[in-house]
Motif scaffolding. Structure first.
Motif, PDB file in Angstrom:
ATOM      1  N   THR A   5       0.739  -1.152   0.045  1.00  0.00           N
ATOM      2  CA  THR A   5       0.200   0.125  -0.152  1.00  0.00           C
ATOM      3  C   THR A   5       0.865   1.220   0.058  1.00  0.00           C
ATOM      4  OG1 THR A   5      -1.823  -1.266   1.069  1.00  0.00           O
ATOM      5  CG2 THR A   5      -1.694   1.280   1.254  1.00  0.00           C
ATOM      6  N   THR A   6       1.844   1.420   0.938  1.00  0.00           N
ATOM      7  CA  THR A   6       2.688   2.483   0.935  1.00  0.00           C
ATOM      8  C   THR A   6       3.543   2.561  -0.551  1.00  0.00           C
ATOM      9  OG1 THR A   6       3.080   2.104   3.098  1.00  0.00           O
ATOM     10  CG2 THR A   6       4.835   3.478   2.144  1.00  0.00           C
ATOM     11  N   LEU A   7       3.930   1.593  -0.955  1.00  0.00           N
ATOM     12  CA  LEU A   7       4.529   1.765  -2.172  1.00  0.00           C
ATOM     13  C   LEU A   7       3.774   2.065  -3.548  1.00  0.00           C
ATOM     14  CD1 LEU A   7       7.057   1.262  -4.274  1.00  0.00           C
ATOM     15  CD2 LEU A   7       6.383  -1.251  -4.420  1.00  0.00           C
ATOM     16  N   SER A   8       2.486   1.469  -3.376  1.00  0.00           N
ATOM     17  CA  SER A   8       1.546   1.887  -4.713  1.00  0.00           C
ATOM     18  C   SER A   8       1.093   3.432  -4.559  1.00  0.00           C
ATOM     19  CB  SER A   8       0.429   0.977  -4.543  1.00  0.00           C
ATOM     20  OG  SER A   8      -0.650   1.138  -3.535  1.00  0.00           O
ATOM     21  N   ARG A   9       1.110   3.783  -3.079  1.00  0.00           N
ATOM     22  CA  ARG A   9       0.506   5.298  -3.006  1.00  0.00           C
ATOM     23  C   ARG A   9       1.809   6.116  -3.512  1.00  0.00           C
ATOM     24  NH1 ARG A   9      -2.096   4.645   2.960  1.00  0.00           N
ATOM     25  NH2 ARG A   9      -4.163   3.642   2.036  1.00  0.00           N
ATOM     26  N   ARG A  10       3.109   5.735  -3.342  1.00  0.00           N
ATOM     27  CA  ARG A  10       4.050   6.604  -3.653  1.00  0.00           C
ATOM     28  C   ARG A  10       4.257   6.513  -5.173  1.00  0.00           C
ATOM     29  NH1 ARG A  10      10.459   5.186  -1.712  1.00  0.00           N
ATOM     30  NH2 ARG A  10      11.448   6.634  -3.062  1.00  0.00           N
ATOM     31  N   ILE A  11       4.105   5.346  -5.673  1.00  0.00           N
ATOM     32  CA  ILE A  11       4.314   5.377  -7.149  1.00  0.00           C
ATOM     33  C   ILE A  11       3.255   6.369  -7.723  1.00  0.00           C
ATOM     34  CG2 ILE A  11       3.939   3.914  -9.244  1.00  0.00           C
ATOM     35  CD1 ILE A  11       5.349   1.703  -7.663  1.00  0.00           C
ATOM     36  N   ALA A  12       2.029   6.164  -7.308  1.00  0.00           N
ATOM     37  CA  ALA A  12       0.820   6.980  -7.640  1.00  0.00           C
ATOM     38  C   ALA A  12       1.175   8.657  -7.559  1.00  0.00           C
ATOM     39  CB  ALA A  12      -0.558   6.597  -6.954  1.00  0.00           C
ATOM     40  N   GLU A  37       4.143  10.129  -7.050  1.00  0.00           N
ATOM     41  CA  GLU A  37       5.451  10.408  -7.942  1.00  0.00           C
ATOM     42  C   GLU A  37       5.120  10.369  -9.631  1.00  0.00           C
ATOM     43  OE1 GLU A  37       9.469   9.112  -6.936  1.00  0.00           O
ATOM     44  OE2 GLU A  37       8.755   8.983  -4.896  1.00  0.00           O
ATOM     45  N   PHE A  38       4.342   9.469 -10.079  1.00  0.00           N
ATOM     46  CA  PHE A  38       3.834   9.476 -11.343  1.00  0.00           C
ATOM     47  C   PHE A  38       2.452  10.142 -11.659  1.00  0.00           C
ATOM     48  CE2 PHE A  38       7.487   6.541 -10.975  1.00  0.00           C
ATOM     49  CZ  PHE A  38       8.101   6.574 -12.004  1.00  0.00           C
ATOM     50  N   HIS A  39       2.036  10.490 -10.680  1.00  0.00           N
ATOM     51  CA  HIS A  39       0.548  11.381 -10.856  1.00  0.00           C
ATOM     52  C   HIS A  39      -0.435  10.556 -11.756  1.00  0.00           C
ATOM     53  CE1 HIS A  39       3.010  14.728 -10.042  1.00  0.00           C
ATOM     54  NE2 HIS A  39       3.818  14.500 -10.880  1.00  0.00           N
ATOM     55  N   ILE A  40      -0.642   9.333 -11.177  1.00  0.00           N
ATOM     56  CA  ILE A  40      -1.543   8.283 -11.782  1.00  0.00           C
ATOM     57  C   ILE A  40      -2.300   7.632 -10.317  1.00  0.00           C
ATOM     58  CG2 ILE A  40      -0.001   7.667 -13.538  1.00  0.00           C
ATOM     59  CD1 ILE A  40       0.484   4.884 -11.827  1.00  0.00           C
ATOM     60  N   PRO A  41      -3.665   7.274 -10.886  1.00  0.00           N
ATOM     61  CA  PRO A  41      -4.472   6.648  -9.763  1.00  0.00           C
ATOM     62  C   PRO A  41      -4.079   5.394  -9.197  1.00  0.00           C
ATOM     63  CG  PRO A  41      -5.649   6.785 -11.876  1.00  0.00           C
ATOM     64  CD  PRO A  41      -4.091   7.119 -12.237  1.00  0.00           C
ATOM     65  N   CYS A  42      -4.136   5.435  -8.002  1.00  0.00           N
ATOM     66  CA  CYS A  42      -3.697   4.347  -7.076  1.00  0.00           C
ATOM     67  C   CYS A  42      -5.207   3.290  -6.707  1.00  0.00           C
ATOM     68  CB  CYS A  42      -2.867   4.687  -6.084  1.00  0.00           C
ATOM     69  SG  CYS A  42      -2.491   3.535  -4.825  1.00  0.00           S
ATOM     70  N   TYR A  43      -5.169   2.273  -6.586  1.00  0.00           N
ATOM     71  CA  TYR A  43      -6.310   1.393  -6.246  1.00  0.00           C
ATOM     72  C   TYR A  43      -5.872   0.354  -5.143  1.00  0.00           C
ATOM     73  CZ  TYR A  43      -8.259   3.769 -10.335  1.00  0.00           C
ATOM     74  OH  TYR A  43      -8.974   4.727 -11.093  1.00  0.00           O
ATOM     75  N   GLU A  44      -6.552   0.222  -4.062  1.00  0.00           N
ATOM     76  CA  GLU A  44      -6.295  -0.954  -3.165  1.00  0.00           C
ATOM     77  C   GLU A  44      -7.196  -2.055  -3.609  1.00  0.00           C
ATOM     78  OE1 GLU A  44      -5.944   0.049   1.306  1.00  0.00           O
ATOM     79  OE2 GLU A  44      -5.671   2.171   0.515  1.00  0.00           O
ATOM     80  N   GLN A  45      -6.719  -3.166  -3.808  1.00  0.00           N
ATOM     81  CA  GLN A  45      -7.431  -4.278  -4.342  1.00  0.00           C
ATOM     82  C   GLN A  45      -8.829  -4.549  -3.250  1.00  0.00           C
ATOM     83  OE1 GLN A  45      -5.955  -7.995  -5.631  1.00  0.00           O
ATOM     84  NE2 GLN A  45      -6.550  -8.798  -3.538  1.00  0.00           N
ATOM     85  N   LYS A  73      12.837  -6.821  -3.437  1.00  0.00           N
ATOM     86  CA  LYS A  73      13.086  -7.004  -2.160  1.00  0.00           C
ATOM     87  C   LYS A  73      12.795  -5.816  -1.243  1.00  0.00           C
ATOM     88  CE  LYS A  73      14.733 -11.280  -2.080  1.00  0.00           C
ATOM     89  NZ  LYS A  73      13.668 -12.619  -1.589  1.00  0.00           N
ATOM     90  N   ASN A  74      12.817  -4.669  -1.937  1.00  0.00           N
ATOM     91  CA  ASN A  74      12.318  -3.483  -1.281  1.00  0.00           C
ATOM     92  C   ASN A  74      11.881  -2.430  -2.095  1.00  0.00           C
ATOM     93  OD1 ASN A  74      14.282  -1.298  -2.162  1.00  0.00           O
ATOM     94  ND2 ASN A  74      15.797  -3.178  -1.372  1.00  0.00           N
ATOM     95  N   ALA A  75      11.265  -1.591  -1.400  1.00  0.00           N
ATOM     96  CA  ALA A  75      10.325  -0.260  -2.374  1.00  0.00           C
ATOM     97  C   ALA A  75      11.064   0.580  -3.003  1.00  0.00           C
ATOM     98  CB  ALA A  75       9.520   0.432  -1.389  1.00  0.00           C
ATOM     99  N   ASN A  76      12.459   1.046  -2.329  1.00  0.00           N
ATOM    100  CA  ASN A  76      13.277   1.847  -3.437  1.00  0.00           C
ATOM    101  C   ASN A  76      13.584   1.042  -4.613  1.00  0.00           C
ATOM    102  OD1 ASN A  76      13.036   3.967  -1.431  1.00  0.00           O
ATOM    103  ND2 ASN A  76      14.723   3.080  -0.391  1.00  0.00           N
ATOM    104  N   ASP A  77      14.007  -0.231  -4.711  1.00  0.00           N
ATOM    105  CA  ASP A  77      14.339  -0.917  -6.097  1.00  0.00           C
ATOM    106  C   ASP A  77      13.113  -0.715  -7.042  1.00  0.00           C
ATOM    107  OD1 ASP A  77      16.709  -1.375  -4.734  1.00  0.00           O
ATOM    108  OD2 ASP A  77      16.468  -3.282  -4.395  1.00  0.00           O
ATOM    109  N   VAL A  78      12.064  -0.970  -6.530  1.00  0.00           N
ATOM    110  CA  VAL A  78      10.834  -0.606  -7.456  1.00  0.00           C
ATOM    111  C   VAL A  78      10.720   0.558  -8.084  1.00  0.00           C
ATOM    112  CG1 VAL A  78       8.044  -1.047  -7.315  1.00  0.00           C
ATOM    113  CG2 VAL A  78       9.628  -2.502  -5.988  1.00  0.00           C
ATOM    114  N   ILE A  79      10.914   1.691  -7.005  1.00  0.00           N
ATOM    115  CA  ILE A  79      10.687   2.961  -7.486  1.00  0.00           C
ATOM    116  C   ILE A  79      12.013   3.459  -8.526  1.00  0.00           C
ATOM    117  CG2 ILE A  79      11.121   5.489  -6.898  1.00  0.00           C
ATOM    118  CD1 ILE A  79       8.497   4.366  -5.766  1.00  0.00           C
TER     119      ILE A  79
END
Length: 173
Positions: free
Chosen positions: A14-21, A23-31, A153-159
């Motif tokens: 959840t924290t990661l998806s909100r951060r991506i949303a 930073e990239f100005h896109i919608p975020c959804y929690e399943q 393994k971690n959020a920073n690598d995904v970002i």
């Protein structure tokens, strides 16, 4: 940009998806917020037709990031994303986060969707252990998605992956 972030409870989805949303100005959804209607009396599962319509509206839109557990009946969404990100956080870190989140929610320091009862804490711990047991099977299924499957393994690598894969200026909601 269409990214599906999956992982166990406490992995940081959840924290990661909100951060991506953000930073990239896109919608975020929690399943879970699509599957469940949040009411004062507790969570109520949405009718399947409504749930499917909501998912398809999201999945067919131009840009989104969605997070959630890899529920068997929702894996259809994998066909609609650019990447399936498996946030494979260390088991001890996840367990620590589950406990910390429950304490923070119980003491009013963090908002919650589901009331932080002892029963709910025990359910989260149960899900944690079930995920560990089913992890190899999940990875085997994800490998069938080919190059769209990415494990981190971690959020920073995904970002960093997102910044290296997508240009912010070319993404419009």
């Amino acid at each position: 940009m269409k990214i599906d972030i999956i992982g166990a409870v406490g992995s940081g989805k959840t924290t990661l998806s909100r951060r991506i949303a953000e930073e990239f100005h896109i919608p975020c959804y929690e399943q879970d917020n699509i599957v469940w209607m949040r009411t004062r009396e507790g969570d109520v599962m949405r009718p399947s037709e409504e749930r499917e319509r909501m998912f398809m509206d999201i999945l067919t839109s131009k840009n989104w990031v969605m997070e959630g557990s890899p529920r068997k009946y929702l894996k259809e969404r994998y066909k609609h994303c650019d990447y399936i990100i498996f946030l494979d956080t260390n088991s001890f870190i996840r367990l620590y986060r589950i406990l910390r989140r429950w304490i923070r929610q119980k003491t009013g320091k963090e908002l919650y969707n589901t009331k932080p009862t002892l029963k709910f804490l025990l359910m989260n711990i149960k899900w944690h252990h079930e995920f560990n047991k089913d992890r190899k099977q999940l990875i085997s299924e994800l490998l069938q998605c080919g190059l769209r499957y990415k494990s981190f393994k971690n959020a920073n690598d995904v970002i960093n992956f997102c910044y290296n894969t997508y240009e912010i200026n070319n993404i419009k909601s």
